[in-house]
Write an enzyme that holds these catalytic residues in place. Structure first.
Site, short mmCIF file in Angstrom:
data_model
loop_
_atom_site.label_atom_id
_atom_site.label_comp_id
_atom_site.label_asym_id
_atom_site.label_seq_id
_atom_site.Cartn_x
_atom_site.Cartn_y
_atom_site.Cartn_z
N LYS A 1 -11.56 0.97 -2.14
CA LYS A 1 -10.47 1.57 -2.93
C LYS A 1 -10.89 1.58 -4.40
O LYS A 1 -11.74 2.37 -4.76
CB LYS A 1 -9.17 0.86 -2.61
CG LYS A 1 -8.71 1.32 -1.22
CD LYS A 1 -7.62 0.57 -0.57
CE LYS A 1 -7.38 1.19 0.82
NZ LYS A 1 -6.71 0.30 1.75
N SER B 1 0.79 -1.23 0.00
CA SER B 1 0.00 0.00 0.00
C SER B 1 0.83 1.28 0.00
O SER B 1 0.39 2.29 -0.53
CB SER B 1 -0.93 0.00 1.21
OG SER B 1 -0.19 -0.03 2.41
N HIS C 1 -5.11 -3.22 -2.76
CA HIS C 1 -4.72 -2.29 -3.83
C HIS C 1 -4.63 -2.98 -5.19
O HIS C 1 -4.03 -2.44 -6.12
CB HIS C 1 -3.41 -1.60 -3.47
CG HIS C 1 -3.54 -0.75 -2.26
ND1 HIS C 1 -3.98 0.56 -2.31
CD2 HIS C 1 -3.37 -1.04 -0.94
CE1 HIS C 1 -4.05 1.04 -1.07
NE2 HIS C 1 -3.68 0.08 -0.23
#
Ligand SMILES: *Cc1c(COP(=O)(O)O)cnc(C)c1O
Length: 402
Positions: free
Chosen positions: A247, A188, A216
């Site tokens: 995200k 990250s 991610h």
């Protein structure tokens, strides 16, 4: 009471002295490439909204519809009476999207990690993590009571050593303890990738389990955009696939995907799932809409646009005098070092209309402070040119040393 205040003020003063003070900045606009902060529009290169979905009409419409049909709140935890249709739809679609037998959604990725690790491991067991894994994994490992072993970032030799030692220890004590390896697929704060094939081979050799945090990577890698495990054709060898809905998927919440037994077990044992009110129907519905969009042709359009944008940001920053690590994701760290220096640069960038907060300890190691540039498919070529022009001046100011 006074000594309580005094104590807190002393602690805060210490945090400020170290350049580690954090404060909230109110944003008066939706999430996007331009956000309104303190009455000014700032060009935003700091969000994890990689596909530009947080303010996407399809997600907002789905959320509104869910509010109309199911209300604003969920009323109780999932196991009492809060297991609303939108949560079931989300989990059905999630399992299909990830190619897993089953899925369970949580109020956040943090809660998913916490719930799963503490349900699966106890004090006789061992958790082995990469040095750079997210705080949620470290916290969960501690709370579980398992022995925590940490290997240097992406260091397969050290991982192998830890597993070998654990093997011989359990032979000596004749104790069957479980070992869970946890790593992120895309890290990250550094944006680099874990060697998941080699980790899986080690895991299988030593009879360990693997939890892969795709926070991610979900929506961004693999033919069907399931994550890095799909891209490496390894998803079916990962026991516990974890990710977030907040995200690239632009909504909020977290998930675990895996076998039906894993999910049934977590429903019975994951305390962050059991003892917490179900997420609102709106966020479940928004996440469902996001997965639909990511699975469709539009998902591929956004993903390929994102990689084009990442490429232009990378090239522009190199041209502007920044030395970059190999860029493998939408996260490009400009490592500055001292906390106060990173903070000063972030403030000066904000003065120039660009929003990239300084990431400092404990999000990264001490003395590893950085400007973490994140790219979105929604950034325009003009946005990237503006970023590059400002960061060229910054690089000159700090002597092109980075
Ligand atoms: C953001 C993040 C999480 C937590 O997910 P949330 O949904 O934000 O709680 C877990 N792991 C990693 C690597 C993350 O970056």
């Amino acid at each position: 009471m006074n000594s309580f205040q005094d104590e807190l003020n002393q602690r805060l003063a210490l945090i400020r002295e170290q350049g580690l003070s954090r404060e909230l900045r109110r944003v008066d606009s939706p999430q996007g490439t331009h956000i309104n902060v303190g009455g000014r529009s700032l060009l935003n290169f700091s969000s994890n909204d990689y596909l530009g979905l947080a303010n996407e009409p399809a997600l907002k419409d789905a959320a509104k519809k869910a509010v109309d049909e199911f209300g604003a709140g969920s009323g109780a935890s999932r196991l009492i009476c809060g297991s609303l249709a939108p949560h079931h739809e989300l989990e059905g679609l999630l399992a299909e999207f990830k190619g897993a037998e089953a899925a369970l959604s949580f109020s956040s990725g943090y809660a998913a990690v916490m719930g799963a690790i503490c349900a699966l491991l106890g004090k006789e067991d061992m958790i082995v993590t990469d040095q750079l894994v997210h705080a949620s994994i470290v916290d969960a490992a501690r709370l579980s009571g398992a022995t925590l072993r940490i290997f240097a970032h992406n260091d397969l030799n050290e991982l192998a050593d830890i597993l070998k030692r654990a093997d011989s220890q359990s032979r000596n004590t004749q104790q069957a303890s479980r070992i869970l390896i946890v790593t992120e697929s895309v890290f990250s704060m550094d944006g680099d990738l874990a060697p998941i094939r080699e980790i899986i081979e080690l895991k299988e050799k030593h009879g360990a389990w693997l939890m892969l945090d795709e926070a991610h990577a979900t929506g961004l890698y693999g033919e069907r955009r399931r994550g890095l495990a799909e891209a490496c054709e390894l998803a079916d060898r990962v026991e516990i696939q974890m990710g977030t809905l907040g995200k690239a998927l632009g909504a909020a919440g977290g998930y675990i995907c895996g076998s039906r037994s894993l999910i049934d077990y977590l429903i019975n044992r994951a305390r962050t799932f059991i003892f917490s009110t179900a997420p609102g129907p709106a966020s479940a519905a928004a996440a469902t809409a996001a997965i639909k969009l990511v699975q469709a042709g539009e998902g591929e359009v956004r993903r390929s646009r994102l990689w084009q944008r990442v490429d232009s940001v990378k090239n522009a920053l190199i041209k502007a005098g920044w030395r970059l690590p190999p860029v493998q994701s939408a996260i490009i760290p400009l490592v500055i070092g001292p906390e106060s220096k990173a903070l000063a640069l972030a403030n000066s960038l904000r003065g120039d209309g660009i929003f990239i907060p300084a990431i400092r300890y404990p999000s990264v190691g001490r003395g590893q402070a950085r400007l973490r540039v994140t790219v979105s498919a929604a950034h325009s070529p003009e946005d990237i040119a503006a970023l590059a022009a400002t960061l060229r001046r910054t690089a000159q100011e700090i002597g092109n040393a980075h």
